[in-house]
Design a protein around this motif. Structure first.
Motif, PDB file in Angstrom:
ATOM      1  N   MET A   1     -36.253 -93.992 -38.623  1.00 52.43           N
ATOM      2  CA  MET A   1     -36.589 -94.311 -40.107  1.00 52.43           C
ATOM      3  C   MET A   1     -36.920 -92.959 -40.813  1.00 52.43           C
ATOM      4  O   MET A   1     -37.327 -92.855 -42.014  1.00 52.43           O
ATOM      5  CB  MET A   1     -37.579 -95.205 -40.194  1.00 52.43           C
TER       6      MET A   1
ATOM      7  N   ALA B   1     -36.009-100.040 -46.179  1.00 46.58           N
ATOM      8  CA  ALA B   1     -36.300-100.999 -45.432  1.00 46.58           C
ATOM      9  C   ALA B   1     -35.557-102.211 -45.609  1.00 46.58           C
ATOM     10  O   ALA B   1     -35.217-103.149 -44.773  1.00 46.58           O
ATOM     11  CB  ALA B   1     -38.050-101.576 -45.668  1.00 46.58           C
ATOM     12  N   GLU B   2     -35.039-102.644 -47.057  1.00 44.57           N
ATOM     13  CA  GLU B   2     -34.146-103.781 -47.372  1.00 44.57           C
ATOM     14  C   GLU B   2     -32.957-103.677 -46.695  1.00 44.57           C
ATOM     15  O   GLU B   2     -32.482-104.392 -46.149  1.00 44.57           O
ATOM     16  CB  GLU B   2     -34.013-103.933 -48.819  1.00 44.57           C
TER      17      GLU B   2
ATOM     18  N   ILE C   1     -32.241-102.166 -43.579  1.00 38.68           N
ATOM     19  CA  ILE C   1     -32.490-102.470 -42.217  1.00 38.68           C
ATOM     20  C   ILE C   1     -32.615-103.879 -42.008  1.00 38.68           C
ATOM     21  O   ILE C   1     -31.908-104.541 -41.155  1.00 38.68           O
ATOM     22  CB  ILE C   1     -33.957-101.792 -41.633  1.00 38.68           C
ATOM     23  N   VAL C   2     -33.534-104.548 -42.962  1.00 43.03           N
ATOM     24  CA  VAL C   2     -33.592-106.028 -42.625  1.00 43.03           C
ATOM     25  C   VAL C   2     -32.261-106.741 -42.881  1.00 43.03           C
ATOM     26  O   VAL C   2     -31.956-107.807 -42.098  1.00 43.03           O
ATOM     27  CB  VAL C   2     -34.615-106.245 -43.691  1.00 43.03           C
TER      28      VAL C   2
ATOM     29  N   ARG D   1     -43.114-101.987 -46.022  1.00 39.67           N
ATOM     30  CA  ARG D   1     -42.040-102.178 -46.648  1.00 39.67           C
ATOM     31  C   ARG D   1     -41.029-103.107 -46.024  1.00 39.67           C
ATOM     32  O   ARG D   1     -40.489-103.840 -46.477  1.00 39.67           O
ATOM     33  CB  ARG D   1     -41.259-100.702 -46.822  1.00 39.67           C
ATOM     34  N   LEU D   2     -41.153-103.119 -44.605  1.00 46.84           N
ATOM     35  CA  LEU D   2     -40.278-103.869 -43.836  1.00 46.84           C
ATOM     36  C   LEU D   2     -40.707-105.522 -43.781  1.00 46.84           C
ATOM     37  O   LEU D   2     -39.965-106.324 -44.072  1.00 46.84           O
ATOM     38  CB  LEU D   2     -40.272-103.383 -42.371  1.00 46.84           C
ATOM     39  N   GLU D   3     -42.460-105.487 -43.958  1.00 45.61           N
ATOM     40  CA  GLU D   3     -42.780-106.837 -44.098  1.00 45.61           C
ATOM     41  C   GLU D   3     -42.397-107.629 -45.482  1.00 45.61           C
ATOM     42  O   GLU D   3     -41.885-108.550 -45.432  1.00 45.61           O
ATOM     43  CB  GLU D   3     -44.364-106.731 -43.954  1.00 45.61           C
TER      44      GLU D   3
ATOM     45  N   LEU E   1     -38.951-108.797 -42.936  1.00 46.24           N
ATOM     46  CA  LEU E   1     -38.704-108.694 -41.485  1.00 46.24           C
ATOM     47  C   LEU E   1     -39.327-109.697 -40.689  1.00 46.24           C
ATOM     48  O   LEU E   1     -38.921-110.262 -39.512  1.00 46.24           O
ATOM     49  CB  LEU E   1     -38.838-107.326 -41.092  1.00 46.24           C
TER      50      LEU E   1
END
Length: 333
Positions: A116, A123-124, A126-127, A150-152, A156
């Motif tokens: 990362m 993050a968006e 990746i998700v 950000r992933l949460e 994710l």
């Protein structure tokens, strides 16, 4: 009677031929040395960094062969041809599907790895990769607390509700997300003390248990760091035939032209991209806009008791590494 001599005319021609001959060998001999060092695994010092670019040197080795053939320098052409052949034997197999991809019947699970870049990767996106590719296991390197947030926020946790997280500011953090419950979770610091590695055991429905680890050994960024790089790679877990199968995936800071990584793979793994003909796709670079050709340092290493399906590589915004996604076949329980 006037006597003329061709010697003044012949001398420049001989000089040109000599210069060309020397130039041709100056192209061939470094390639010869390179491929011999690659085969013997004798890279040392600054060569360690340079050997990441071996596929480019292999491609360039064809040039002196063509020049030698075109100018009928048969000895030079013979040496250049052998050099090209040796490069082909070491590099080209990565571009073709391996006949031995392990068992192909069982439960298929898709895994993904992403560095990362100090936690800044999109993050968006990746998700989105996780959602669109049905990813069940996600390994992250350079995983920061901000990245976790950000992933949460990008959802994710809904897709992969279980996790083992060793987030830290900067480049040292590591994360491991899963669709399946994680047992024996943990985060360990590599021997060099630079990077975390998150790990745990998962058991997909209908399959046996597998151990997953997000790998991130030290980088050979300078000669002074080579000992840490070697020791970290040497300390990566080998496949244990007496234990559950392993998947070791992440940023290995090494290509298949580095002997320490080949030694790790020979410890009971197969490289998923190499086995499926995707092994020459670059996963890192250029770095910070520098004119560095892409190299393949992100890998999915799969225990030989598992099978390998499709592999794909995806560019991720705000990271200098690309995501690697691989399908893994786990024998039924």
């Amino acid at each position: 009677m006037t006597i003329t001599s061709s010697e003044p005319l012949a001398r420049p021609a001989r000089v040109r031929r000599t210069v060309w001959h020397v130039f041709l060998w100056l192209l061939i001999l470094p390639a010869v040395a390179w491929v011999l060092i690659r085969i013997t695994g004798a890279e040392r010092g600054l060569l360690v960094q340079l050997f990441a670019f071996t596929p480019y040197i292999a491609a360039a080795s064809v040039v002196p062969l063509i020049l030698a053939l075109a100018t009928r320098r048969w000895l030079a052409a013979s040496v250049a041809a052998v050099t090209v052949a040796l490069f082909a034997l070491t590099v080209l197999p990565r571009a073709f599907t391996d006949g031995d991809r392990g068992p192909q019947t069982g439960v298929t699970v898709t895994v993904m790895t992403q560095n990362m870049l100090f936690g800044n990767a999109d993050a968006e996106q990746i998700v989105g990769y996780v959602r669109d590719n049905d990813v069940a296991v996600l390994a992250l390197q350079e995983f920061s607390p901000n990245a976790a947030t950000r992933l949460e926020q990008a959802g994710l946790g809904t897709l992969l509700p279980y996790s083992t997280l060793g987030a830290e500011p900067g480049a040292s953090g590591s994360g491991f997300y899963s669709r399946f419950p994680i047992t024996d979770p943990g985060v360990r610091r590599n021997g060099a003390g630079l990077f975390n590695q998150a790990y745990g055991t998962v058991q997909p429905p209908g399959a046996g248990a597998i151990v997953i680890e997000s790998a991130h050994p030290a980088a050979p960024y300078a000669v002074s760091a080579l000992d840490d790089w070697k020791s970290d790679l040497a300390a990566e877990p080998r496949a244990d035939k007496n234990g559950p199968p392993r998947i070791l995936l992440g940023d290995f800071n090494s290509t298949l032209d580095h002997k320490p990584l080949r030694d790790l793979i020979n410890g009971g793994y197969r490289d998923a991209a190499d086995a499926t003909g995707q092994g020459l796709i670059g996963t890192w670079g250029p770095y910070d806009g520098a004119p560095i050709p892409p190299v393949t340092i992100d890998h999915v290493l799969v225990d030989k008791r598992l099978g390998v399906g499709a592999v794909s590589v995806h560019t991720t915004r705000d990271s200098d590494h690309r995501a690697v996604i691989a399908s893994v076949v786990i024998p039924a329980a």
